[in-house]
Scaffold this motif. Structure first.
Motif, short mmCIF file in Angstrom:
data_model
loop_
_atom_site.label_atom_id
_atom_site.label_comp_id
_atom_site.label_asym_id
_atom_site.label_seq_id
_atom_site.Cartn_x
_atom_site.Cartn_y
_atom_site.Cartn_z
N ARG A 289 -22.18 -10.47 2.59
CA ARG A 289 -22.69 -11.75 2.09
C ARG A 289 -22.80 -12.82 3.17
O ARG A 289 -23.75 -13.60 3.20
CB ARG A 289 -21.81 -12.27 0.94
CG ARG A 289 -21.96 -11.51 -0.35
CD ARG A 289 -21.39 -12.30 -1.51
NE ARG A 289 -19.96 -12.59 -1.37
CZ ARG A 289 -19.00 -11.99 -2.06
NH1 ARG A 289 -19.31 -11.05 -2.94
NH2 ARG A 289 -17.73 -12.31 -1.90
N LEU A 302 -27.69 -12.70 -14.00
CA LEU A 302 -26.48 -11.88 -13.88
C LEU A 302 -26.49 -10.74 -14.88
O LEU A 302 -26.98 -10.91 -16.00
CB LEU A 302 -25.24 -12.74 -14.13
CG LEU A 302 -24.77 -13.68 -13.03
CD1 LEU A 302 -23.87 -14.76 -13.61
CD2 LEU A 302 -24.01 -12.89 -11.95
N ASP A 303 -25.91 -9.61 -14.47
CA ASP A 303 -25.66 -8.53 -15.43
C ASP A 303 -24.18 -8.37 -15.71
O ASP A 303 -23.76 -7.44 -16.41
CB ASP A 303 -26.26 -7.21 -14.95
CG ASP A 303 -25.54 -6.61 -13.75
OD1 ASP A 303 -24.58 -7.24 -13.25
OD2 ASP A 303 -25.95 -5.53 -13.28
N GLU A 305 -21.70 -8.02 -13.26
CA GLU A 305 -21.06 -7.69 -11.99
C GLU A 305 -21.95 -7.98 -10.80
O GLU A 305 -21.47 -8.03 -9.66
CB GLU A 305 -20.65 -6.20 -11.98
CG GLU A 305 -19.65 -5.82 -13.05
CD GLU A 305 -18.34 -6.57 -12.92
OE1 GLU A 305 -17.92 -6.84 -11.78
OE2 GLU A 305 -17.74 -6.92 -13.96
N THR A 306 -23.23 -8.14 -11.02
CA THR A 306 -24.18 -8.31 -9.93
C THR A 306 -25.04 -9.55 -10.18
O THR A 306 -25.48 -9.79 -11.31
CB THR A 306 -25.09 -7.08 -9.79
OG1 THR A 306 -24.27 -5.92 -9.57
CG2 THR A 306 -26.06 -7.23 -8.63
N TYR A 308 -28.57 -11.18 -9.38
CA TYR A 308 -29.91 -10.84 -8.92
C TYR A 308 -30.65 -12.11 -8.54
O TYR A 308 -30.55 -13.14 -9.21
CB TYR A 308 -30.68 -10.07 -9.99
CG TYR A 308 -30.04 -8.75 -10.35
CD1 TYR A 308 -30.20 -7.63 -9.54
CD2 TYR A 308 -29.25 -8.62 -11.50
CE1 TYR A 308 -29.58 -6.42 -9.85
CE2 TYR A 308 -28.64 -7.42 -11.82
CZ TYR A 308 -28.81 -6.32 -10.99
OH TYR A 308 -28.21 -5.13 -11.31
N ALA A 319 -30.09 -8.20 -4.66
CA ALA A 319 -28.88 -8.04 -5.48
C ALA A 319 -27.67 -8.42 -4.64
O ALA A 319 -27.54 -7.98 -3.49
CB ALA A 319 -28.75 -6.59 -5.96
N ASP A 321 -23.59 -8.33 -4.72
CA ASP A 321 -22.39 -7.81 -5.36
C ASP A 321 -21.33 -8.91 -5.42
O ASP A 321 -21.02 -9.53 -4.40
CB ASP A 321 -21.85 -6.61 -4.60
CG ASP A 321 -22.81 -5.43 -4.62
OD1 ASP A 321 -23.51 -5.27 -5.63
OD2 ASP A 321 -22.88 -4.70 -3.61
N ARG A 329 -28.10 -6.50 -1.07
CA ARG A 329 -29.07 -5.42 -0.88
C ARG A 329 -30.40 -5.81 -1.51
O ARG A 329 -30.46 -6.63 -2.41
CB ARG A 329 -28.55 -4.11 -1.49
CG ARG A 329 -28.11 -4.23 -2.91
CD ARG A 329 -27.31 -3.02 -3.40
NE ARG A 329 -26.69 -3.29 -4.68
CZ ARG A 329 -27.27 -3.11 -5.85
NH1 ARG A 329 -28.52 -2.63 -5.91
NH2 ARG A 329 -26.64 -3.38 -6.97
#
Length: 446
Positions: A289, A302-303, A305-306, A308, A319, A321, A329
């Motif tokens: 990061r 957000l989902d 945990e990630t 976007y 994405a 983390d 990534r």
């Protein structure tokens, strides 16, 4: 279109001494169209003349190298200075103050405003003006709309009936009750309970709307644009730089800090805000990061945990983390000058300046703004497909690719529907996930 907010201040401070002429040399194909440029001029309140240099003739004759670039020309038509990159108003003001004094003393200035004809926004039935973002909340059955052109936040039911208008409509940074508060081109929003957080983009601030007390409070930013990179600090004492979208996880508010090319994070318990991802260099670079590069990140989702990111200037979806690994990534996208309209998988995919992204049921819905489309992307397989729109700018309901949009910039999903801020159409569109049927939401007062 690269906008200098500082030039608006210049025009107002030196109305009869300085002539400002904008030259628009477009990077993206969609920016070459005069109608799109006209919409941008109206959206950002540009008061000076703007030339559409679609074939880069002016750019080449002035040996342009960077966006943005300022040229200083004296009353005799000679180039006497050049500045590449962003510039603060205070620095620009000092340069112009010295120039005006020098040439006024020499008797070379004509103190007469340049006669211009402003672009006029066409009236239409929608109460919106260039809505930037939309947020659909399934829990409360409410729809929040950033009515950016009117400097308002609208609250409506999913039936389109407006229940609240937050803000007086005049641009500015003013806290207080819902009717008196002022915003300046607000964009992204996120909700926690009965509190809405808003990225107040041109105020360079984060605002909090409390629907219990019906008050607006500034929770981050000083109201002044940051003049240099920094690591953050106490939220109310830190200068921000064009926050464009927000996402919330527990007590952390993530901010797409477009002006810094970074993702920031605000600790809502400690009232601090700091860099979360990105070095500040503009570009596409994956990795840890604190080493990654972004370019005008403008959309977040957000989902769990990630995080976007719609990384608009690299035409990519990234994405981030949130776990200990802290990696960034790229899902689709290749870099600052790799863009287009290509469906497919992974590195073959091309977008064009996406501004909005929303995660729902394992799918990313992307406002592929300059392609006038809504794309679906599977973040696991990196497969991207055109879901809505045929790519031609327009205002047409229909099924799937029969629909048309005009630079959509915000998306949000709830209850099996995707809500779309169709920015240059001044509309909110609604798409059914199962049937891909697109309709237009009729926003109306009670």
């Amino acid at each position: 279109m690269h906008i200098f907010p500082q030039l608006r201040k210049v025009e107002r401070k030196y109305p009869s001494e300085v002539v400002v002429i904008g030259v628009h040399s477009p990077k993206f194909p969609a920016e070459r169209e005069t109608e799109n440029l006209r919409a941008a001029v109206m959206r950002y309140g540009i008061e000076h003349p703007v030339v559409n240099d679609r074939d880069f003739r002016i750019w080449q004759s002035y040996a342009g190298r960077a966006w943005p670039t300022l040229f200083f020309i004296d009353p005799l038509g000679r180039i006497i200075g050049k500045h590449e990159g962003e510039i603060t108003f205070n620095v620009l003001d000092q340069i112009l103050r010295d120039m005006v004094a020098e040439f006024d003393q020499k008797g070379l200035l004509t103190h007469q405003p340049l006669p211009t004809r402003p672009e006029l926004q066409q009236a239409r039935a929608s109460p919106l003006l260039f809505p930037g973002k939309v947020l659909a909340d399934a829990t409360s059955n409410r729809l929040f709309v950033a009515d950016s052109g009117h400097n308002l936040i609208l609250v409506a039911g999913f039936d389109g009936v407006i229940s609240d208008v937050v803000g007086c409509g005049e641009p500015g940074l003013q806290d207080g009750d819902f009717g008196a508060a002022r915003f300046q081109a607000p964009q992204g929003m996120t909700l926690r309970g009965n509190v809405l957080f808003v990225a107040d983009t041109e105020n360079h601030a984060i605002r909090q709307l409390d629907f219990a007390s019906r008050t607006v409070t500034t929770v981050a930013g000083t109201g002044e644009q940051a003049t240099s990179f920094h690591q953050g600090g106490s939220a109310r004492q830190v200068s921000l730089n064009s926050p464009w979208d927000l996402a919330l996880r527990d007590d952390t508010l993530y901010v797409a800090m477009a002006g810094f090319h970074q993702i920031w994070a605000m600790d809502l318990r400690a009232d601090t805000i700091a860099v979360f991802a990105g070095t500040g260099y503009e570009g596409l670079e994956d990795g840890p990061r604190d080493q990654a590069w972004f370019a005008q990140p403008s959309g977040l989702t957000l989902d769990g945990e990630t995080l976007y990111v719609a990384d608009s200037e690299t035409s990519s979806i990234r994405a981030v983390d949130l776990g200990p690994s802290g990696q960034v990534r790229t899902i689709v996208g290749q870099g600052l000058f790799e863009f287009g309209d290509v469906d497919g998988v992974g590195d073959k995919v091309r977008l064009q300046h996406p501004l909005g992204v929303a995660w729902s049921q394992g799918v990313l819905y992307v406002a592929d703004s300059y392609n006038n489309k809504i794309k679906m992307i599977d973040p696991r397989t990196r497969a991207a497909t055109t879901w809505l729109g045929d790519g031609r700018a327009g205002d047409r309901d229909g099924i799937g690719r029969d629909a048309r949009f005009r630079e959509p910039s915000g998306v949000s999903a709830a209850n099996g529907r995707v809500y779309i801020a169709d920015t240059n159409n001044n509309l909110i569109r609604v798409a059914d996930v199962a049937s891909a049927a697109v309709g237009t939401l009729s926003l109306r007062r009670r």
